[in-house]
Write a protein that holds these residues in place. Structure first.
Motif, PDB file in Angstrom:
ATOM      1  N   ALA A 169       0.837  -1.201   0.000  1.00  0.00           N
ATOM      2  CA  ALA A 169       0.000   0.000   0.000  1.00  0.00           C
ATOM      3  C   ALA A 169       0.875   1.255   0.000  1.00  0.00           C
ATOM      4  O   ALA A 169       0.572   2.239  -0.689  1.00  0.00           O
ATOM      5  N   PHE A 170       1.964   1.223   0.770  1.00  0.00           N
ATOM      6  CA  PHE A 170       2.895   2.358   0.787  1.00  0.00           C
ATOM      7  C   PHE A 170       3.509   2.554  -0.597  1.00  0.00           C
ATOM      8  O   PHE A 170       3.589   3.675  -1.115  1.00  0.00           O
ATOM      9  N   GLN A 171       3.937   1.460  -1.208  1.00  0.00           N
ATOM     10  CA  GLN A 171       4.558   1.518  -2.525  1.00  0.00           C
ATOM     11  C   GLN A 171       3.590   2.086  -3.561  1.00  0.00           C
ATOM     12  O   GLN A 171       3.959   2.961  -4.364  1.00  0.00           O
ATOM     13  N   ASP A 172       2.342   1.613  -3.567  1.00  0.00           N
ATOM     14  CA  ASP A 172       1.348   2.077  -4.533  1.00  0.00           C
ATOM     15  C   ASP A 172       1.031   3.555  -4.332  1.00  0.00           C
ATOM     16  O   ASP A 172       0.892   4.316  -5.305  1.00  0.00           O
ATOM     17  N   THR A 173       0.920   3.972  -3.082  1.00  0.00           N
ATOM     18  CA  THR A 173       0.603   5.379  -2.804  1.00  0.00           C
ATOM     19  C   THR A 173       1.763   6.286  -3.192  1.00  0.00           C
ATOM     20  O   THR A 173       1.565   7.384  -3.725  1.00  0.00           O
ATOM     21  N   LEU A 174       2.990   5.817  -2.946  1.00  0.00           N
ATOM     22  CA  LEU A 174       4.158   6.615  -3.313  1.00  0.00           C
ATOM     23  C   LEU A 174       4.226   6.813  -4.822  1.00  0.00           C
ATOM     24  O   LEU A 174       4.615   7.893  -5.301  1.00  0.00           O
TER      25      LEU A 174
END
Length: 407
Positions: free
Chosen positions: A369-374
């Motif tokens: 989720a962090f990767q996708d949001t970044l």
């Protein structure tokens, strides 16, 4: 006369009987003495024999145990050898089978090289023979009637000129489309409108596979520059395979192969079906084998670069907080294991051990989720980062503003 005859007959036998009696007595006495002597002999010798037998028995036990152990070991070895020999006899792997295997590998290498190009990088102000110019191997990501999209693994130099050679014969100028300096990925495009139909048909995209289907022990083929020279090749096997490896701003699959290669070598990795399943640029410690970037993990980023976009950079190594960590009192969220020096996260004071809960207002409970949001953030944007930090007694909430850079 007759009486005298009879007297001799009687007197004669009587004398012989006495002699026989005397012999019998002597024999009995001798036998008794012999028996007594034998008894004493057996008595004393028996003890020694018993002691000797006892000692011999102890040694025999030890020897027997060792012999039995050796016999058992030999029996087990023979049993294992029998099984191995039996299986080898069942497995029909002849010289022709080996030749067939290597022939298939040669075919895959030959077909795979049709998707490779040689990239020449010309440094401004340098002649074509200068050492400042570089030559490396790239792979065709996408081909249309108008252009070919090419990935090469290296460094994009400011103001440099690019030229690509298809099938080792057709040279065309290329243009820089996108890059990731930290990953050493460079995307080029070459116009194909000047090619004849025959020349265009020779250019092939590299067929892509699924790196998440790999298993330990799988054989892989390395094309490109695994030996430090263009169009070199090698064979290897997958030695390490695990999931959710913490890396910079990502949680990816960890894939390592049992191949070290030259220090500055690069390669595109294919499975035994001839499908492209990953690539490698450099490894921090080549003693443990080369780290492969799985194509399934990298494809989204490569597509972004191919479309002229950038890869946002934050600068933390992350992992999901596991159940074990949560049992120890660590809150659920994205756990920061390391902060890269001189990164955006480092500049705003994010620390190892922080738990990232939100990025730009979006909840990020997992590394994915962090990767996708970044990936949604633009270069130069300043985004709020909500996190939890342990102050020695408890976790407290913090909000930091972090600038986003390009990788």
């Amino acid at each position: 006369m007759e009486e005298h005859f009879i007297r001799e007959k009687i007197v004669g036998p009587k004398g012989k009987w006495k002699k026989r009696l005397k012999k019998t007595v002597l024999i009995l006495l001798s036998g008794g003495l012999f028996g007594i002597a034998a008894a004493f002999s057996f008595f004393f010798l028996g003890k020694r024999l018993s002691q000797g037998e006892a000692e011999q028995a102890k040694e025999s036990i030890a020897l027997v145990e060792s012999t039995e152990a050796a016999s058992e070991s030999t029996a087990e070895t023979e049993a294992i050898e029998d099984v191995v020999q039996s299986e080898l006899q069942k497995f029909d792997f002849s010289v022709s089978s080996y030749d067939s295997l290597m022939s298939n590998a040669k075919t895959l290498i030959s077909e795979g090289e049709k998707s490779l190009v040689e990239v020449s990088i010309h440094t401004p102000g340098e002649d074509s023979l200068s050492e400042a110019n570089q030559h490396c191997t790239g792979v065709i990501l996408k081909k249309t009637k108008e252009e070919a999209v090419i990935l090469f693994l290296g460094e994009a130099k400011a103001g440099a000129g690019y030229e690509v050679t298809f099938n080792r014969e057709k040279k065309l100028p290329a243009t820089l489309r996108g890059k990731s300096g930290r990953d050493r990925w460079v995307i080029l495009t070459a116009e194909l409108s000047s090619l004849t139909d025959k020349e265009w048909e020779k250019i092939q995209e590299m067929p892509r596979g699924n790196s998440r289907l790999l298993q330990k022990g799988d054989t892989v083929l390395l094309l490109g520059s695994p030996l430090g020279q263009a169009y070199s090749s090698a064979l290897s096997t997958i030695g390490v395979l695990s999931y959710d490896k913490a890396s910079e701003d990502r949680v990816w699959e960890e894939i390592k192969m049992q191949f070290s290669g030259e220090e500055n070598s690069t390669a595109f990795v294919l499975n035994t079906k001839g499908e492209w399943i990953g690539f490698y640029t450099e490894a921090e410690d080549r003693k443990a084998g080369r780290q492969i970037v799985g194509i399934s993990d990298a494809l989204e980023s490569l597509e972004r670069l191919s479309n002229g976009g950038i890869l946002p950079y934050f600068g933390v190594k992350i992992q999901n907080s596991s159940k074990t960590m949560q049992e120890l009192g660590i809150p659920e969220g994205v756990y920061v294991t390391e902060v890269v020096e001189d990164s955006p996260a480092y500049s705003v004071g994010i620390l190892p051990g922080d738990i990232i809960k939100k990025l730009n207002g979006k909840s990020v409970d997992t590394g994915k989720a962090f990767q996708d949001t970044l990936q949604e953030q633009a270069e130069g944007a300043v985004v709020p980062v909500e996190l939890l930090r342990y102050n020695g007694k408890e976790y407290v909430e913090l909000v930091l503003s972090c600038p986003i850079q390009a990788r």
